[in-house]
Every structure is written in structure tokens, then in C-alpha cells.
Enzyme design. Structure first.
Site, PDB file in Angstrom:
ATOM      1  NE  ARG A  17      17.236  42.489   7.197  1.00  0.00           N
ATOM      2  CZ  ARG A  17      16.682  41.307   6.911  1.00  0.00           C
ATOM      3  NH1 ARG A  17      17.275  40.449   6.104  1.00  0.00           N
ATOM      4  NH2 ARG A  17      15.512  40.962   7.434  1.00  0.00           N
TER       5      ARG A  17
ATOM      6  CB  ILE B 236       9.618  46.013   4.061  1.00  0.00           C
ATOM      7  CG1 ILE B 236       8.100  45.943   3.956  1.00  0.00           C
ATOM      8  CG2 ILE B 236      10.041  47.377   4.626  1.00  0.00           C
ATOM      9  CD1 ILE B 236       7.388  46.046   5.301  1.00  0.00           C
ATOM     10  N   PRO B 237      12.556  45.812   1.759  1.00  0.00           N
ATOM     11  CG  PRO B 237      13.361  45.869  -0.414  1.00  0.00           C
ATOM     12  CD  PRO B 237      12.138  46.050   0.399  1.00  0.00           C
ATOM     13  CG  HIS B 238      14.872  46.506   6.551  1.00  0.00           C
ATOM     14  ND1 HIS B 238      14.002  45.506   6.141  1.00  0.00           N
ATOM     15  CD2 HIS B 238      15.542  46.013   7.605  1.00  0.00           C
ATOM     16  CE1 HIS B 238      14.144  44.462   6.944  1.00  0.00           C
ATOM     17  NE2 HIS B 238      15.082  44.736   7.831  1.00  0.00           N
ATOM     18  CB  ALA B 239      20.160  48.692   4.317  1.00  0.00           C
TER      19      ALA B 239
END
Length: 155
Positions: free
Chosen positions: A51, A65-68
Site C-alpha cells: 500500500r 495512517i498506514p492501511h491495508a
């Protein structure tokens, strides 16, 4: 008031963390996901890296806000890390990041994923809220603040 006790556990929070780069940060987040949400650290790490390659999840003001999306995850989950030293993150404003609010979502959680991402983003864009997050002195106080129970234990 926004609360995050539906996606967070007290154990999925860490303050005063020191990392040397994004990869080490994502490794720490992956280990937290494995320990708290029974997810494969390798899978979470790979998905977070995938991501991030699409574009930085640092959205400014020292926040990322790392997201996956993760296979076999039952519902949206989160981890929060407050870094001891801000980290270069290629954020939109080029400011280093010290607050990391990571989101993991099930593969099929299109609308729910986006709504949760928006909820976190709105919360962290509020200057008073982010100042309170940065000012916590313990993991317990951070959880109290994020879960809306700060009157009980936010010192």
C-alpha cells in the site's frame, strides 16, 4: 465525540517507540497485529509495504495512517504508535511523522474500510485532539483518550 474502542485494544498501542525507517515501523506494526489480532506478521508487513508503494500514507501534521486489506481478518482493527523521534515519511507536507494510526481491514470491507479511514482522518486532523494524543504519558492514558474514557485515566 469519536471513539475507537471498537477497533483498538489497549495492547495494540505503543508510545515512545524508536524506529530507523518505514520498514522498521511497518515491522513493529506487523508484530503488534500478530500479537493482538492473530494475523501473520509477514502478511501484514507485505500488505502495508504494498500500500505504501502506491503513495505515502503520511497525510500531514506529523501524522500517518498506514492501511491495508488483510485476508482472513474478521473486522477492522487498528494499532497506534507514538514515535519518540519523528520519522521522515514522505508526507504531503514533507513533515516528519510522530503519530502513526494503522488500520487493517478485511478484504471485502470496501465501504467500512473507507468510513473508518475517514473517521480516523477527521479525528487526527483536529489540532486539539492530536495535541492531546501527543501529550499522553502512558499506553493506558492513550487508550482512555482514544476510547472516550479519558476522564477515568488520561493523565
Amino acid at each position: 465525540m469519536v471513539h475507537f474502542d471498537d477497533i483498538l485494544t489497549p495492547e495494540a498501542l505503543a508510545i515512545g517507540v524508536t524506529v530507523s525507517g518505514k520498514k522498521q515501523l511497518f515491522q513493529k506494526l506487523s508484530e503488534m497485529a500478530e500479537a493482538n489480532y492473530a494475523q501473520s506478521a509477514d502478511v501484514v508487513f507485505d500488505r502495508l509495504i504494498e500500500r505504501e508503494r502506491l503513495g505515502s500514507t503520511g497525510f500531514g501534521g506529523g501524522v500517518a495512517i498506514p492501511h491495508a486489506k488483510i485476508p482472513d481478518l474478521d473486522r477492522v482493527r487498528a494499532m497506534v504508535i507514538l514515535l519518540e523521534t519523528p520519522l521522515a515519511f514522505e508526507a504531503v507536507d514533507n513533515a516528519p511523522v510522530d503519530v502513526v494510526f494503522a488500520l487493517l481491514s478485511p478484504l471485502d470491507s470496501g465501504a467500512e474500510h473507507l468510513k473508518t479511514l475517514a473517521r480516523v482522518s477527521r479525528y487526527l486532523r483536529n489540532e486539539a485532539q492530536i495535541a492531546r494524543v501527543r501529550g499522553v504519558g502512558s499506553r493506558e492514558a492513550l487508550f482512555a483518550l482514544l476510547s472516550g474514557n479519558e476522564a477515568r485515566d488520561a493523565a
